[in-house]
Motif scaffolding. Sequence first.
Motif, mmCIF file in Angstrom:
data_model
loop_
_atom_site.group_PDB
_atom_site.id
_atom_site.type_symbol
_atom_site.label_atom_id
_atom_site.label_comp_id
_atom_site.label_asym_id
_atom_site.label_seq_id
_atom_site.Cartn_x
_atom_site.Cartn_y
_atom_site.Cartn_z
ATOM 1 N N GLU A 175 0.831 -1.213 0.000
ATOM 2 C CA GLU A 175 0.000 0.000 0.000
ATOM 3 C C GLU A 175 0.863 1.260 0.000
ATOM 4 O OE1 GLU A 175 -3.636 2.313 2.214
ATOM 5 O OE2 GLU A 175 -3.619 0.146 2.063
ATOM 6 N N VAL A 176 1.936 1.255 0.780
ATOM 7 C CA VAL A 176 2.782 2.448 0.865
ATOM 8 C C VAL A 176 3.517 2.704 -0.455
ATOM 9 C CG1 VAL A 176 4.766 3.517 2.010
ATOM 10 C CG2 VAL A 176 3.036 2.320 3.363
ATOM 11 N N VAL A 177 4.051 1.660 -1.089
ATOM 12 C CA VAL A 177 4.763 1.899 -2.350
ATOM 13 C C VAL A 177 3.784 2.284 -3.463
ATOM 14 C CG1 VAL A 177 6.743 0.458 -1.748
ATOM 15 C CG2 VAL A 177 4.848 -0.551 -3.067
ATOM 16 N N LYS A 178 2.562 1.783 -3.402
ATOM 17 C CA LYS A 178 1.571 2.209 -4.397
ATOM 18 C C LYS A 178 1.269 3.693 -4.231
ATOM 19 C CE LYS A 178 -3.003 1.575 -6.345
ATOM 20 N NZ LYS A 178 -4.374 1.050 -6.185
ATOM 21 N N HIS A 179 1.120 4.118 -2.980
ATOM 22 C CA HIS A 179 0.880 5.539 -2.707
ATOM 23 C C HIS A 179 2.067 6.372 -3.191
ATOM 24 C CE1 HIS A 179 -0.483 9.168 -0.796
ATOM 25 N NE2 HIS A 179 0.528 9.195 0.062
ATOM 26 N N ALA A 180 3.273 5.905 -2.920
ATOM 27 C CA ALA A 180 4.472 6.626 -3.349
ATOM 28 C C ALA A 180 4.538 6.710 -4.872
ATOM 29 C CB ALA A 180 5.718 5.933 -2.804
ATOM 30 N N HIS B 23 -1.672 10.248 4.220
ATOM 31 C CA HIS B 23 -2.337 9.034 3.724
ATOM 32 C C HIS B 23 -2.567 8.085 4.892
ATOM 33 C CE1 HIS B 23 -3.406 5.740 1.031
ATOM 34 N NE2 HIS B 23 -2.583 4.972 1.706
ATOM 35 N N PHE B 24 -3.815 7.697 5.111
ATOM 36 C CA PHE B 24 -4.151 6.774 6.193
ATOM 37 C C PHE B 24 -4.245 5.358 5.659
ATOM 38 C CE2 PHE B 24 -7.639 4.668 8.691
ATOM 39 C CZ PHE B 24 -6.859 4.403 9.812
ATOM 40 N N VAL B 25 -3.491 4.450 6.236
ATOM 41 C CA VAL B 25 -3.557 3.036 5.874
ATOM 42 C C VAL B 25 -4.649 2.395 6.722
ATOM 43 C CG1 VAL B 25 -2.310 0.856 5.724
ATOM 44 C CG2 VAL B 25 -1.110 3.009 5.285
ATOM 45 N N ASP B 26 -5.768 2.103 6.093
ATOM 46 C CA ASP B 26 -6.969 1.655 6.805
ATOM 47 C C ASP B 26 -7.021 0.125 6.849
ATOM 48 O OD1 ASP B 26 -9.466 1.162 7.833
ATOM 49 O OD2 ASP B 26 -10.492 2.635 6.596
ATOM 50 N N ASP B 27 -6.515 -0.432 7.934
ATOM 51 C CA ASP B 27 -6.437 -1.891 8.072
ATOM 52 C C ASP B 27 -7.814 -2.542 8.017
ATOM 53 O OD1 ASP B 27 -5.186 -4.316 8.412
ATOM 54 O OD2 ASP B 27 -4.910 -4.125 10.562
ATOM 55 N N GLU B 28 -8.856 -1.786 8.322
ATOM 56 C CA GLU B 28 -10.202 -2.361 8.360
ATOM 57 C C GLU B 28 -10.872 -2.393 6.989
ATOM 58 O OE1 GLU B 28 -11.467 -1.083 12.911
ATOM 59 O OE2 GLU B 28 -12.004 0.248 11.272
ATOM 60 N N ASN B 29 -10.481 -1.486 6.085
ATOM 61 C CA ASN B 29 -11.253 -1.330 4.849
ATOM 62 C C ASN B 29 -10.435 -1.200 3.573
ATOM 63 O OD1 ASN B 29 -14.007 -1.039 6.110
ATOM 64 N ND2 ASN B 29 -12.974 0.674 7.112
ATOM 65 N N SER B 30 -9.121 -1.319 3.648
ATOM 66 C CA SER B 30 -8.283 -1.016 2.485
ATOM 67 C C SER B 30 -8.242 -2.137 1.454
ATOM 68 C CB SER B 30 -6.856 -0.709 2.950
ATOM 69 O OG SER B 30 -5.997 -0.612 1.842
ATOM 70 N N THR B 31 -8.624 -1.816 0.214
ATOM 71 C CA THR B 31 -8.493 -2.798 -0.863
ATOM 72 C C THR B 31 -7.027 -2.936 -1.287
ATOM 73 O OG1 THR B 31 -9.015 -1.074 -2.492
ATOM 74 C CG2 THR B 31 -10.824 -2.466 -1.756
ATOM 75 N N ILE C 152 4.507 -0.670 7.946
ATOM 76 C CA ILE C 152 4.187 0.678 7.455
ATOM 77 C C ILE C 152 5.265 1.663 7.881
ATOM 78 C CG2 ILE C 152 2.559 2.603 7.598
ATOM 79 C CD1 ILE C 152 1.484 0.198 6.025
ATOM 80 N N GLY C 153 5.684 1.579 9.155
ATOM 81 C CA GLY C 153 6.687 2.503 9.667
ATOM 82 C C GLY C 153 8.017 2.369 8.961
ATOM 83 N N ILE C 154 8.488 1.132 8.793
ATOM 84 C CA ILE C 154 9.807 0.897 8.201
ATOM 85 C C ILE C 154 9.846 1.351 6.743
ATOM 86 C CG2 ILE C 154 11.417 -0.908 7.464
ATOM 87 C CD1 ILE C 154 10.625 -2.430 10.061
ATOM 88 N N ILE C 155 8.860 0.969 5.944
ATOM 89 C CA ILE C 155 8.898 1.321 4.521
ATOM 90 C C ILE C 155 8.637 2.806 4.312
ATOM 91 C CG2 ILE C 155 6.450 0.725 4.096
ATOM 92 C CD1 ILE C 155 9.396 0.274 1.641
ATOM 93 N N SER C 156 7.722 3.396 5.078
ATOM 94 C CA SER C 156 7.404 4.822 4.914
ATOM 95 C C SER C 156 8.603 5.687 5.280
ATOM 96 C CB SER C 156 6.197 5.205 5.777
ATOM 97 O OG SER C 156 5.044 4.503 5.391
ATOM 98 N N ALA C 157 9.256 5.361 6.399
ATOM 99 C CA ALA C 157 10.426 6.129 6.821
ATOM 100 C C ALA C 157 11.559 5.994 5.809
ATOM 101 C CB ALA C 157 10.882 5.663 8.206
ATOM 102 N N LYS C 158 11.731 4.817 5.246
ATOM 103 C CA LYS C 158 12.801 4.600 4.267
ATOM 104 C C LYS C 158 12.570 5.440 3.001
ATOM 105 C CE LYS C 158 15.763 1.918 4.549
ATOM 106 N NZ LYS C 158 17.195 2.011 4.923
ATOM 107 N N LEU C 159 11.322 5.591 2.611
ATOM 108 C CA LEU C 159 11.001 6.388 1.425
ATOM 109 C C LEU C 159 11.124 7.892 1.695
ATOM 110 C CD1 LEU C 159 7.965 4.322 0.147
ATOM 111 C CD2 LEU C 159 9.967 4.892 -1.247
#
Length: 436
Positions: free
Chosen positions: A123-128, A232-240, A173-180
């Motif tokens: 999800e994070v790399v798609k957003h990026a 960007h909110f990563v929605d664990d409950e509803n994210s496709t 999420i934390g590790i990949i987002s911070a790295k980017l």
Amino acid sequence: MYTSDNLRKLHPVVEDLIAKKETAWLNEELFPTDVALSSCLLSEDDVRDAEQRMERFAPFFVKAFPETAVTEGIIESEVREISAMQQALVNYSGSKIAGKLFMKFDSHLPISGSIKARGGIYEVVKHAETLALEAGLIHLEDTYEKFASEEFKKFFSNYSVAVGSTGNLGLSIGIISAKLGFHVTVHMSADAKEWKKNLLREKGVEVIEYASDYSLAVERGREQAENDPSCHFVDDENSTDLFLGYAVAGLRLKRQLAEQGIEVNPENPLIVYLPCGVGGGPGGVAFGLKLAFGDAVQCYFAEPTHSPCMTLGMATNLHDKVSVADIGLDNVTEADGLAVGRASGFVGKVMKPFMSGCFTVSDARLFELMHLFYGAEGLFLEPSAFAGMIGPVMVPGTDESATHLIWATGGGMVPEDMQQVYLTKAKQMYSTRSGS
């Protein structure tokens, strides 16, 4: 308001859930895969698109995370037979396990050491990618190694990412987002382990702690994003997007099993046991498995007896409209990634036609299985990774041609001192059970 009294009258399995009894619920609304897919909003094309995106990012993963170089930037885990554990499980349970027992080691996925390295990182790399394409910084035919450059990090520092988590999703999420280069905030529930919070802070992640459970952490993360258009909110409950990132695993597993000469067809079924929290990870994987194997695969969710939110939601068809608190359960478990009181309504509704059922397992059982597994296979996994291990004993009606697959969820990044704490507790609990 749904009370335990009216739910137990309408749905007999609720009685066992209230009693915290280990129980199996078999889904009477399971559809043939082609029928279930015909009414599903997601398709194989969506999953293949996700797989292709992860392949585009492979050069970035190699550059940013050297441990992925051995797989050329493909984030994937081993699958192998665990015959020693199968024999130990037979001796432990007194039940025969027909067929062969395998494990999928998502517990040791690179970058974040859990199944969350699939959906969370995707999800994070798609957003990026979306932000970079819109800004004209990248084109689809370019090498994505550029995402590891200082130019890209500076660009992403203008944006933020937020997530609510019990632990492992927050790590990924934390590790990949911070790295980017994103500013990232992880809202952690009370049951999240201290070492996970410390590791995130070491990576430059802002961690906000709550005395309450998972639902409040998610709510606070959602509020943060609503008040900040650059977040960007990563929605664990509803994210496709999370769901599709996990689903890629099904297509890859098909190739892995074929390479090992393992046949999967109606005469040689694959039975998969998936630890379940809010449902995104196991739901996405199960969806991918159904795309890959159709009716030849049977998928079961496994949950702690104190947190059976998906079993409760699916069995009652109330999904996210009912919580384990509504039937008097405390949602307290050592399986931190599974400590969720209310299931994802999105996942529950999408996946019910595909799922063979669910079962619950006690915390004591998780530690006993941890002790057995460490003795048999010499490997440490988190408590949550053992939720599915009792599945071949609890699920009826398999034969010698079956391949049982335990999906291990986390454990690869647990510090050695914490591993010893867990293993000592596991040994003590096993000794108490056996009376030795």
